[in-house]
Motif scaffolding. Structure first.
Motif, PDB file in Angstrom:
ATOM      1  N   ASN A 257       0.800  -1.223   0.000  1.00 48.27           N
ATOM      2  CA  ASN A 257       0.000   0.000   0.000  1.00 48.27           C
ATOM      3  C   ASN A 257       0.832   1.273   0.000  1.00 48.27           C
ATOM      4  O   ASN A 257       0.317   2.353   0.267  1.00 48.27           O
ATOM      5  CB  ASN A 257      -0.959   0.024   1.194  1.00 48.27           C
ATOM      6  CG  ASN A 257      -2.080  -0.980   1.035  1.00 48.27           C
ATOM      7  OD1 ASN A 257      -2.802  -0.920   0.057  1.00 48.27           O
ATOM      8  ND2 ASN A 257      -2.218  -1.891   1.960  1.00 48.27           N
ATOM      9  N   GLU A 258       2.121   1.140  -0.262  1.00 44.06           N
ATOM     10  CA  GLU A 258       2.966   2.325  -0.332  1.00 44.06           C
ATOM     11  C   GLU A 258       2.580   3.168  -1.527  1.00 44.06           C
ATOM     12  O   GLU A 258       2.306   2.650  -2.612  1.00 44.06           O
ATOM     13  CB  GLU A 258       4.422   1.886  -0.457  1.00 44.06           C
ATOM     14  CG  GLU A 258       5.447   2.998  -0.548  1.00 44.06           C
ATOM     15  CD  GLU A 258       6.843   2.445  -0.737  1.00 44.06           C
ATOM     16  OE1 GLU A 258       7.062   1.267  -0.420  1.00 44.06           O
ATOM     17  OE2 GLU A 258       7.712   3.196  -1.219  1.00 44.06           O
ATOM     18  N   GLN A 259       2.542   4.456  -1.330  1.00 44.71           N
ATOM     19  CA  GLN A 259       2.283   5.383  -2.426  1.00 44.71           C
ATOM     20  C   GLN A 259       3.599   6.019  -2.863  1.00 44.71           C
ATOM     21  O   GLN A 259       4.403   6.433  -2.018  1.00 44.71           O
ATOM     22  CB  GLN A 259       1.308   6.477  -1.996  1.00 44.71           C
ATOM     23  CG  GLN A 259      -0.111   5.990  -1.762  1.00 44.71           C
ATOM     24  CD  GLN A 259      -1.056   7.122  -1.437  1.00 44.71           C
ATOM     25  OE1 GLN A 259      -0.852   8.272  -1.832  1.00 44.71           O
ATOM     26  NE2 GLN A 259      -2.120   6.802  -0.715  1.00 44.71           N
ATOM     27  N   PHE A 260       3.780   6.105  -4.168  1.00 44.82           N
ATOM     28  CA  PHE A 260       4.965   6.756  -4.727  1.00 44.82           C
ATOM     29  C   PHE A 260       4.527   8.105  -5.288  1.00 44.82           C
ATOM     30  O   PHE A 260       3.606   8.173  -6.099  1.00 44.82           O
ATOM     31  CB  PHE A 260       5.591   5.887  -5.815  1.00 44.82           C
ATOM     32  CG  PHE A 260       6.022   4.536  -5.304  1.00 44.82           C
ATOM     33  CD1 PHE A 260       5.190   3.440  -5.450  1.00 44.82           C
ATOM     34  CD2 PHE A 260       7.238   4.378  -4.668  1.00 44.82           C
ATOM     35  CE1 PHE A 260       5.565   2.196  -4.968  1.00 44.82           C
ATOM     36  CE2 PHE A 260       7.625   3.136  -4.195  1.00 44.82           C
ATOM     37  CZ  PHE A 260       6.786   2.049  -4.340  1.00 44.82           C
ATOM     38  N   PHE A 261       5.205   9.135  -4.851  1.00 43.97           N
ATOM     39  CA  PHE A 261       4.777  10.482  -5.189  1.00 43.97           C
ATOM     40  C   PHE A 261       5.555  11.044  -6.370  1.00 43.97           C
ATOM     41  O   PHE A 261       6.752  10.780  -6.533  1.00 43.97           O
ATOM     42  CB  PHE A 261       4.946  11.417  -3.985  1.00 43.97           C
ATOM     43  CG  PHE A 261       3.898  11.213  -2.931  1.00 43.97           C
ATOM     44  CD1 PHE A 261       4.021  10.199  -2.002  1.00 43.97           C
ATOM     45  CD2 PHE A 261       2.778  12.035  -2.892  1.00 43.97           C
ATOM     46  CE1 PHE A 261       3.045   9.993  -1.035  1.00 43.97           C
ATOM     47  CE2 PHE A 261       1.802  11.834  -1.917  1.00 43.97           C
ATOM     48  CZ  PHE A 261       1.941  10.815  -1.003  1.00 43.97           C
ATOM     49  N   GLY A 262       4.854  11.839  -7.167  1.00 43.98           N
ATOM     50  CA  GLY A 262       5.510  12.586  -8.223  1.00 43.98           C
ATOM     51  C   GLY A 262       6.191  13.823  -7.648  1.00 43.98           C
ATOM     52  O   GLY A 262       6.017  14.155  -6.477  1.00 43.98           O
ATOM     53  N   PRO A 263       6.949  14.520  -8.499  1.00 45.47           N
ATOM     54  CA  PRO A 263       7.697  15.694  -8.026  1.00 45.47           C
ATOM     55  C   PRO A 263       6.844  16.941  -7.868  1.00 45.47           C
ATOM     56  O   PRO A 263       7.315  17.944  -7.335  1.00 45.47           O
ATOM     57  CB  PRO A 263       8.758  15.892  -9.116  1.00 45.47           C
ATOM     58  CG  PRO A 263       8.124  15.332 -10.343  1.00 45.47           C
ATOM     59  CD  PRO A 263       7.279  14.185  -9.888  1.00 45.47           C
ATOM     60  N   GLY A 264       5.598  16.892  -8.331  1.00 44.11           N
ATOM     61  CA  GLY A 264       4.714  18.042  -8.176  1.00 44.11           C
ATOM     62  C   GLY A 264       4.698  18.959  -9.384  1.00 44.11           C
ATOM     63  O   GLY A 264       5.641  18.997 -10.183  1.00 44.11           O
ATOM     64  N   THR A 265       3.595  19.681  -9.507  1.00 44.85           N
ATOM     65  CA  THR A 265       3.410  20.690 -10.559  1.00 44.85           C
ATOM     66  C   THR A 265       2.971  21.987  -9.899  1.00 44.85           C
ATOM     67  O   THR A 265       1.968  22.003  -9.188  1.00 44.85           O
ATOM     68  CB  THR A 265       2.335  20.253 -11.570  1.00 44.85           C
ATOM     69  OG1 THR A 265       2.766  19.080 -12.254  1.00 44.85           O
ATOM     70  CG2 THR A 265       2.062  21.372 -12.578  1.00 44.85           C
ATOM     71  N   ARG A 266       3.731  23.041 -10.144  1.00 50.58           N
ATOM     72  CA  ARG A 266       3.353  24.323  -9.555  1.00 50.58           C
ATOM     73  C   ARG A 266       2.525  25.097 -10.566  1.00 50.58           C
ATOM     74  O   ARG A 266       2.998  25.428 -11.644  1.00 50.58           O
ATOM     75  CB  ARG A 266       4.588  25.125  -9.153  1.00 50.58           C
ATOM     76  CG  ARG A 266       4.213  26.394  -8.381  1.00 50.58           C
ATOM     77  CD  ARG A 266       5.374  26.956  -7.595  1.00 50.58           C
ATOM     78  NE  ARG A 266       5.929  26.011  -6.636  1.00 50.58           N
ATOM     79  CZ  ARG A 266       5.386  25.722  -5.460  1.00 50.58           C
ATOM     80  NH1 ARG A 266       4.242  26.285  -5.107  1.00 50.58           N
ATOM     81  NH2 ARG A 266       5.967  24.873  -4.642  1.00 50.58           N
ATOM     82  N   LEU A 267       1.295  25.364 -10.202  1.00 57.17           N
ATOM     83  CA  LEU A 267       0.377  26.110 -11.071  1.00 57.17           C
ATOM     84  C   LEU A 267       0.231  27.529 -10.558  1.00 57.17           C
ATOM     85  O   LEU A 267      -0.078  27.738  -9.375  1.00 57.17           O
ATOM     86  CB  LEU A 267      -0.997  25.426 -11.101  1.00 57.17           C
ATOM     87  CG  LEU A 267      -2.135  26.207 -11.758  1.00 57.17           C
ATOM     88  CD1 LEU A 267      -1.850  26.435 -13.243  1.00 57.17           C
ATOM     89  CD2 LEU A 267      -3.469  25.495 -11.576  1.00 57.17           C
ATOM     90  N   THR A 268       0.455  28.478 -11.453  1.00 53.46           N
ATOM     91  CA  THR A 268       0.225  29.890 -11.137  1.00 53.46           C
ATOM     92  C   THR A 268      -0.801  30.430 -12.115  1.00 53.46           C
ATOM     93  O   THR A 268      -0.608  30.336 -13.328  1.00 53.46           O
ATOM     94  CB  THR A 268       1.522  30.702 -11.255  1.00 53.46           C
ATOM     95  OG1 THR A 268       2.509  30.148 -10.378  1.00 53.46           O
ATOM     96  CG2 THR A 268       1.285  32.161 -10.889  1.00 53.46           C
ATOM     97  N   VAL A 269      -1.889  30.946 -11.600  1.00 54.28           N
ATOM     98  CA  VAL A 269      -2.949  31.514 -12.435  1.00 54.28           C
ATOM     99  C   VAL A 269      -2.920  33.028 -12.273  1.00 54.28           C
ATOM    100  O   VAL A 269      -3.044  33.550 -11.152  1.00 54.28           O
ATOM    101  CB  VAL A 269      -4.329  30.964 -12.048  1.00 54.28           C
ATOM    102  CG1 VAL A 269      -5.394  31.498 -13.013  1.00 54.28           C
ATOM    103  CG2 VAL A 269      -4.323  29.446 -12.041  1.00 54.28           C
TER     104      VAL A 269
END
Lengths: 109, 117
Positions: free
Chosen positions: B104-116
């Protein structure tokens, strides 16, 4: 879902052991405790997890109390690169992670 | 550990436009993917859970019509922020969980920074 409580921040000297506590007093018998860390502006990184017994891997050790209401993550020899926010999470219903506020660990030279 | 990627790593868009973020599991098949949002100096907040081939399950308070999630294959999930507004500016992180052998381990992505804007 079990909630977790962690200190907001902790300091540790480089080379010393860092002991990060977590309370999860409402944990159910079949819920695992997971630890992740997040270095600034990156995705969380898996550290270790456990159910009842103490666990150790190349990164850390996890000590879970006999009543399972609290646990401690141990980084045996902290380095500057271990500075991060550490999250203690109880896996809810074998499915979801609900992150608490975590502990900001500051490793100082 | 298994690798999860996200694309793009950062995006800037105008208010009212839609933005699509991709999440891929590179070396394993992800039966379940999760989407989180993180505001500055705050923790990760789970937005939704998606299983391959089925509709996503959204957490309470998350608008399903605004945050469209598609999990069409075992290696790809997408999050589309529709009609984005400045308050949607945030760090969006996905995670993926395999079907076997991962405890049940979750592997995370590096993220996406959204600026609107």
């Amino acid at each position: 879902d079990a909630k977790t409580t962690q200190p907001t921040s902790m300091d540790c000297a480089e080379g010393r052991a860092a002991n990060l506590p977590c309370n999860h007093s409402t944990i159910s018998g079949n819920e695992y405790v997971y630890w992740y860390r997040q270095i600034h502006s990156q995705g969380p990184q898996y550290i270790i997890h456990g159910l009842k017994n103490n666990e150790t891997n190349e990164m850390a050790s996890l000590i879970i109390t006999e009543d399972r209401k609290s646990s401690t993550l141990i980084l045996p020899h902290a380095t500057l690169r271990d500075t991060a926010v550490y999250y203690c999470i109880v896996l809810y219903n074998f499915n979801k992670f609900y992150f608490g506020s975590g502990t900001k660990l500051n490793v100082k030279p | 550990g298994a690798v999860v990627s996200q694309h793009p790593s950062r995006v800037i868009c105008k208010s009212g436009t839609s933005v699509k973020i991709e999440c891929r599991s590179l070396d394993f098949q992800a039966t379940t993917m999760f989407w989180y949002r993180q505001f500055p100096k705050q923790s990760l907040m789970l937005m939704a859970t998606s299983n391959e081939g089925s509709k996503a399950t959204y957490e309470q308070g998350v608008e399903k019509d605004k945050f469209l999630i598609n999990h069409a294959s075992l290696t790809l999930s997408t999050l589309t922020v529709t009609s984005a507004h400045p308050e949607d500016s945030s760090f969006y992180i996905c995670s993926a969980r395999g079907s076997q052998g991962f405890n049940n381990e979750q592997f995370f992505g590096p993220g996406t920074r959204l600026t609107v804007l």
